[in-house]
Design a protein around this motif. Sequence first.
Motif, PDB file in Angstrom:
ATOM      1  N   THR A   1       4.000   0.861  -8.925  1.00  0.00           N
ATOM      2  CA  THR A   1       3.506   0.196 -10.133  1.00  0.00           C
ATOM      3  C   THR A   1       2.602   1.126 -10.930  1.00  0.00           C
ATOM      4  OG1 THR A   1       3.707  -1.925  -9.011  1.00  0.00           O
ATOM      5  CG2 THR A   1       2.333  -1.871 -11.000  1.00  0.00           C
ATOM      6  N   GLN A   2       1.771   1.897 -10.234  1.00  0.00           N
ATOM      7  CA  GLN A   2       0.922   2.872 -10.924  1.00  0.00           C
ATOM      8  C   GLN A   2       1.791   3.929 -11.616  1.00  0.00           C
ATOM      9  OE1 GLN A   2      -2.658   2.887 -11.219  1.00  0.00           O
ATOM     10  NE2 GLN A   2      -2.075   4.338 -12.806  1.00  0.00           N
ATOM     11  N   ARG A   3       2.857   4.372 -10.950  1.00  0.00           N
ATOM     12  CA  ARG A   3       3.769   5.349 -11.565  1.00  0.00           C
ATOM     13  C   ARG A   3       4.428   4.756 -12.811  1.00  0.00           C
ATOM     14  NH1 ARG A   3       4.943   6.248  -6.112  1.00  0.00           N
ATOM     15  NH2 ARG A   3       6.964   5.177  -6.211  1.00  0.00           N
ATOM     16  N   ALA A   4       4.850   3.497 -12.744  1.00  0.00           N
ATOM     17  CA  ALA A   4       5.460   2.834 -13.907  1.00  0.00           C
ATOM     18  C   ALA A   4       4.444   2.748 -15.048  1.00  0.00           C
ATOM     19  CB  ALA A   4       5.968   1.442 -13.527  1.00  0.00           C
ATOM     20  N   PHE A   5       3.226   2.409 -14.719  1.00  0.00           N
ATOM     21  CA  PHE A   5       2.160   2.318 -15.729  1.00  0.00           C
ATOM     22  C   PHE A   5       1.968   3.674 -16.410  1.00  0.00           C
ATOM     23  CE2 PHE A   5      -2.424   2.573 -16.806  1.00  0.00           C
ATOM     24  CZ  PHE A   5      -2.510   1.528 -17.706  1.00  0.00           C
ATOM     25  N   ASP A   6       1.901   4.732 -15.596  1.00  0.00           N
ATOM     26  CA  ASP A   6       1.699   6.078 -16.141  1.00  0.00           C
ATOM     27  C   ASP A   6       2.913   6.546 -16.950  1.00  0.00           C
ATOM     28  OD1 ASP A   6      -0.795   6.137 -14.887  1.00  0.00           O
ATOM     29  OD2 ASP A   6      -0.059   7.271 -13.159  1.00  0.00           O
TER      30      ASP A   6
ATOM     31  N   LEU B   1       5.401  -1.499 -22.941  1.00  0.00           N
ATOM     32  CA  LEU B   1       5.403  -2.198 -21.655  1.00  0.00           C
ATOM     33  C   LEU B   1       3.971  -2.524 -21.248  1.00  0.00           C
ATOM     34  CD1 LEU B   1       7.025  -3.087 -19.036  1.00  0.00           C
ATOM     35  CD2 LEU B   1       6.365  -0.850 -18.115  1.00  0.00           C
ATOM     36  N   GLU B   2       3.733  -3.761 -20.839  1.00  0.00           N
ATOM     37  CA  GLU B   2       2.446  -4.148 -20.252  1.00  0.00           C
ATOM     38  C   GLU B   2       2.660  -4.254 -18.743  1.00  0.00           C
ATOM     39  OE1 GLU B   2      -1.194  -4.485 -19.715  1.00  0.00           O
ATOM     40  OE2 GLU B   2      -0.822  -4.959 -21.828  1.00  0.00           O
ATOM     41  N   VAL B   3       1.821  -3.588 -17.980  1.00  0.00           N
ATOM     42  CA  VAL B   3       1.881  -3.647 -16.520  1.00  0.00           C
ATOM     43  C   VAL B   3       0.688  -4.463 -16.047  1.00  0.00           C
ATOM     44  CG1 VAL B   3       1.790  -2.303 -14.384  1.00  0.00           C
ATOM     45  CG2 VAL B   3       3.056  -1.420 -16.359  1.00  0.00           C
ATOM     46  N   ILE B   4       0.966  -5.464 -15.209  1.00  0.00           N
ATOM     47  CA  ILE B   4      -0.093  -6.314 -14.670  1.00  0.00           C
ATOM     48  C   ILE B   4       0.060  -6.402 -13.158  1.00  0.00           C
ATOM     49  CG2 ILE B   4      -1.091  -8.640 -14.597  1.00  0.00           C
ATOM     50  CD1 ILE B   4      -0.059  -9.084 -17.442  1.00  0.00           C
ATOM     51  N   GLY B   5      -0.987  -6.062 -12.453  1.00  0.00           N
ATOM     52  CA  GLY B   5      -1.033  -6.275 -11.009  1.00  0.00           C
ATOM     53  C   GLY B   5      -1.584  -7.667 -10.748  1.00  0.00           C
TER      54      GLY B   5
ATOM     55  N   VAL C   1       0.827  -1.204   0.000  1.00  0.00           N
ATOM     56  CA  VAL C   1       0.000   0.000   0.000  1.00  0.00           C
ATOM     57  C   VAL C   1       0.866   1.260   0.000  1.00  0.00           C
ATOM     58  CG1 VAL C   1      -1.711   1.320   1.320  1.00  0.00           C
ATOM     59  CG2 VAL C   1      -1.933  -1.165   1.116  1.00  0.00           C
ATOM     60  N   ALA C   2       1.935   1.266   0.809  1.00  0.00           N
ATOM     61  CA  ALA C   2       2.780   2.449   0.950  1.00  0.00           C
ATOM     62  C   ALA C   2       3.732   2.646  -0.227  1.00  0.00           C
ATOM     63  CB  ALA C   2       3.583   2.366   2.251  1.00  0.00           C
ATOM     64  N   HIS C   3       4.213   1.553  -0.802  1.00  0.00           N
ATOM     65  CA  HIS C   3       5.271   1.692  -1.794  1.00  0.00           C
ATOM     66  C   HIS C   3       5.023   0.927  -3.101  1.00  0.00           C
ATOM     67  CE1 HIS C   3       9.308   2.479  -3.275  1.00  0.00           C
ATOM     68  NE2 HIS C   3       9.362   1.204  -3.618  1.00  0.00           N
ATOM     69  N   GLY C   4       4.837  -0.387  -3.015  1.00  0.00           N
ATOM     70  CA  GLY C   4       4.809  -1.235  -4.209  1.00  0.00           C
ATOM     71  C   GLY C   4       3.722  -0.906  -5.205  1.00  0.00           C
ATOM     72  N   THR C   5       2.481  -0.773  -4.725  1.00  0.00           N
ATOM     73  CA  THR C   5       1.374  -0.517  -5.641  1.00  0.00           C
ATOM     74  C   THR C   5       1.426   0.898  -6.220  1.00  0.00           C
ATOM     75  OG1 THR C   5       0.114  -2.192  -4.454  1.00  0.00           O
ATOM     76  CG2 THR C   5      -1.127  -0.767  -5.920  1.00  0.00           C
ATOM     77  N   PRO C   6       1.727   1.942  -5.404  1.00  0.00           N
ATOM     78  CA  PRO C   6       1.897   3.277  -6.007  1.00  0.00           C
ATOM     79  C   PRO C   6       3.046   3.306  -7.021  1.00  0.00           C
ATOM     80  CG  PRO C   6       1.629   3.473  -3.630  1.00  0.00           C
ATOM     81  CD  PRO C   6       1.756   2.005  -3.946  1.00  0.00           C
TER      82      PRO C   6
END
Length: 155
Positions: free
Chosen positions: A49-54, A61-65, A42-47
């Motif tokens: 990943t969202q930054r990488a996606f953006d 690049l395909e980003v998959i959670g 919540v604090a680091h990994g998912t944000p």
Amino acid sequence: MGLAPEIAVSRWFNTSEPLSLSGLRGRPVLLHAFQMLCPGCVAHGTPQTQRAFDLFKNSDLEVIGLHTVFEHHAAMTPVSLQAFIHEYRLTFPIGVDEAADGTPIPVTMGRYGMQGTPTSILIGRAGNIVHHGFGQQSDMTLGAIIAAELAATNG
């Protein structure tokens, strides 16, 4: 590190059709395994990943959670995940790692030998595992690995 195992997903969010690594061959794939009750996610990994996606949205690049639940199963249902995705404004495709019989470890987590969450895996254009990182990773490091793979040619 070898060819990346196929992902096993029971339900998808933020995509109109299911994704598969075999269907994405030729494109780099950032696979982010997380749990919504994981503080590091919540604090680091998912944000991150969202930054990488953006940041890389104009690349191939395909980003998959991958919501990889190995504890607190009763609390982390698809309904809860849908609310989490909405509240944290996650826009990349997210799959629910398929539950495995007789073990709390879901299928994809087991196939990759993940130690926990967050885990970030970069799969190269040829389908090979380029990077497998567990825990918090710096944006600079992950960005550099992604950029290098985007610059590489398939072959």
